[in-house]
Motif scaffolding. Structure first.
Motif, PDB file in Angstrom:
ATOM      1  N   LYS A  76       0.646  -1.317   0.006  1.00 44.15           N
ATOM      2  CA  LYS A  76      -0.298  -0.015   0.166  1.00 44.15           C
ATOM      3  C   LYS A  76       0.804   1.199  -0.027  1.00 44.15           C
ATOM      4  CE  LYS A  76      -2.111  -2.152   3.515  1.00 44.15           C
ATOM      5  NZ  LYS A  76      -1.787  -3.555   3.244  1.00 44.15           N
ATOM      6  N   SER A  77       0.242   2.292  -0.472  1.00 43.72           N
ATOM      7  CA  SER A  77       1.258   3.696  -0.525  1.00 43.72           C
ATOM      8  C   SER A  77       1.417   4.303   0.659  1.00 43.72           C
ATOM      9  CB  SER A  77       0.458   4.464  -1.634  1.00 43.72           C
ATOM     10  OG  SER A  77       0.970   5.819  -1.534  1.00 43.72           O
ATOM     11  N   ALA A  78       2.480   4.720   1.366  1.00 40.00           N
ATOM     12  CA  ALA A  78       2.627   5.354   2.380  1.00 40.00           C
ATOM     13  C   ALA A  78       2.441   6.775   2.209  1.00 40.00           C
ATOM     14  CB  ALA A  78       4.190   5.097   2.860  1.00 40.00           C
ATOM     15  N   ALA A  79       2.699   7.279   1.012  1.00 38.59           N
ATOM     16  CA  ALA A  79       2.190   8.853   0.917  1.00 38.59           C
ATOM     17  C   ALA A  79       0.516   8.842   0.819  1.00 38.59           C
ATOM     18  CB  ALA A  79       2.705   9.250  -0.514  1.00 38.59           C
ATOM     19  N   ALA A  80      -0.258   7.871   0.688  1.00 42.72           N
ATOM     20  CA  ALA A  80      -1.547   8.204   0.603  1.00 42.72           C
ATOM     21  C   ALA A  80      -2.311   7.643   1.904  1.00 42.72           C
ATOM     22  CB  ALA A  80      -1.943   7.183  -0.601  1.00 42.72           C
ATOM     23  N   THR A  81      -1.485   7.282   3.092  1.00 37.66           N
ATOM     24  CA  THR A  81      -2.008   6.728   4.201  1.00 37.66           C
ATOM     25  C   THR A  81      -1.710   7.494   5.365  1.00 37.66           C
ATOM     26  OG1 THR A  81      -1.416   4.393   3.299  1.00 37.66           O
ATOM     27  CG2 THR A  81      -2.101   4.627   5.505  1.00 37.66           C
ATOM     28  N   GLU A  82      -2.866   8.138   5.752  1.00 37.76           N
ATOM     29  CA  GLU A  82      -2.512   8.933   7.084  1.00 37.76           C
ATOM     30  C   GLU A  82      -2.666   8.283   8.359  1.00 37.76           C
ATOM     31  OE1 GLU A  82      -5.476  12.182   7.075  1.00 37.76           O
ATOM     32  OE2 GLU A  82      -5.037  12.948   5.202  1.00 37.76           O
ATOM     33  N   LEU A  83      -1.775   8.647   9.213  1.00 42.54           N
ATOM     34  CA  LEU A  83      -1.679   7.980  10.476  1.00 42.54           C
ATOM     35  C   LEU A  83      -2.968   7.566  11.206  1.00 42.54           C
ATOM     36  CD1 LEU A  83       1.566   9.762  11.760  1.00 42.54           C
ATOM     37  CD2 LEU A  83       1.382   7.369  10.706  1.00 42.54           C
ATOM     38  N   ARG A  84      -3.844   8.672  11.116  1.00 45.84           N
ATOM     39  CA  ARG A  84      -5.020   8.527  12.061  1.00 45.84           C
ATOM     40  C   ARG A  84      -6.118   7.091  11.390  1.00 45.84           C
ATOM     41  NH1 ARG A  84      -7.460  14.449  10.095  1.00 45.84           N
ATOM     42  NH2 ARG A  84      -7.386  14.048   8.139  1.00 45.84           N
ATOM     43  N   ASP A  85      -5.623   7.018  10.033  1.00 39.41           N
ATOM     44  CA  ASP A  85      -6.390   5.886   9.277  1.00 39.41           C
ATOM     45  C   ASP A  85      -5.896   4.553   9.683  1.00 39.41           C
ATOM     46  OD1 ASP A  85      -7.978   7.878   8.461  1.00 39.41           O
ATOM     47  OD2 ASP A  85      -7.047   8.379   6.625  1.00 39.41           O
ATOM     48  N   LEU A  86      -4.774   4.362  10.412  1.00 41.76           N
ATOM     49  CA  LEU A  86      -4.350   3.068  10.552  1.00 41.76           C
ATOM     50  C   LEU A  86      -4.635   2.314  11.874  1.00 41.76           C
ATOM     51  CD1 LEU A  86      -0.842   3.921   9.695  1.00 41.76           C
ATOM     52  CD2 LEU A  86      -2.372   2.697   8.441  1.00 41.76           C
ATOM     53  N   SER A  87      -5.657   2.838  12.537  1.00 43.71           N
ATOM     54  CA  SER A  87      -6.303   2.143  13.750  1.00 43.71           C
ATOM     55  C   SER A  87      -5.253   1.711  15.016  1.00 43.71           C
ATOM     56  CB  SER A  87      -7.092   0.797  13.526  1.00 43.71           C
ATOM     57  OG  SER A  87      -8.126   1.347  12.712  1.00 43.71           O
ATOM     58  N   LEU A  88      -4.233   2.904  15.117  1.00 45.80           N
ATOM     59  CA  LEU A  88      -3.048   2.563  15.849  1.00 45.80           C
ATOM     60  C   LEU A  88      -3.424   2.493  17.365  1.00 45.80           C
ATOM     61  CD1 LEU A  88      -0.528   5.074  14.006  1.00 45.80           C
ATOM     62  CD2 LEU A  88      -0.742   2.603  13.882  1.00 45.80           C
ATOM     63  N   SER A  89      -2.718   2.060  18.100  1.00 48.69           N
ATOM     64  CA  SER A  89      -3.167   2.106  19.477  1.00 48.69           C
ATOM     65  C   SER A  89      -1.732   2.250  20.441  1.00 48.69           C
ATOM     66  CB  SER A  89      -3.738   0.652  20.127  1.00 48.69           C
ATOM     67  OG  SER A  89      -2.791  -0.636  19.455  1.00 48.69           O
TER      68      SER A  89
END
Length: 142
Positions: A76-89
């Motif tokens: 997947k594209s790193a440039a098209a992926t915002e951190l807030r969309d990764l379901s980080l915890s």
């Protein structure tokens, strides 16, 4: 969101707004270690190197890496992926691989996640540095 990429002797703690992308995080790491940003990179959100299911990749200028092989699932594209969309915890650990030849691997850990207020700085900032950054090409600098 705070993300720390670290080793036992060397670490950098940065504060990053969730609207930043993985490409932005790549740039932050490049600046934190004073590297040249001259190679491909990948993030592995499962904390498992070469896990194609959770891989986000990019080029030094933010382009998307595609595969020439039909049997390989492109990352997947790193440039098209915002951190807030990764379901980080909080506490989550993931890998950052820079330079597929020299294999500069960093472990990143989410220290905390919080909602931004109107008073917060709207851009990334270095919160803490521990240790001297390793050389990007140590064999050329001896």
């Amino acid at each position: 969101m705070r993300c720390e990429e670290f080793s036992h002797e060397i670490s950098r703690t940065v504060e990053i707004p969730g609207r930043e992308t993985l490409f932005d995080l790549h740039w932050i790491i490049q600046k934190a270690f004073d590297w040249d940003n001259d190679h491909l990179y990948s993030f592995y959100m499962s904390n498992k190197l070469y896990d194609r299911e959770t891989e986000y990749s990019g080029t030094p200028d933010g382009d998307y890496i595609t595969s020439d092989f039909d049997y390989e699932k492109p990352a997947k594209s790193a440039a098209a992926t915002e951190l807030r969309d990764l379901s980080l915890s909080t506490g989550q650990v993931f890998l950052y691989l820079f330079d597929y030849g020299d294999m500069l691997i960093h472990e990143a850990r989410i220290e905390s996640i919080r909602e931004m207020t109107a008073d917060d700085v709207q851009y990334s900032k270095m919160a803490n540095k521990v240790g001297v950054a390793p050389a990007q090409y140590p064999y050329f600098e001896e």
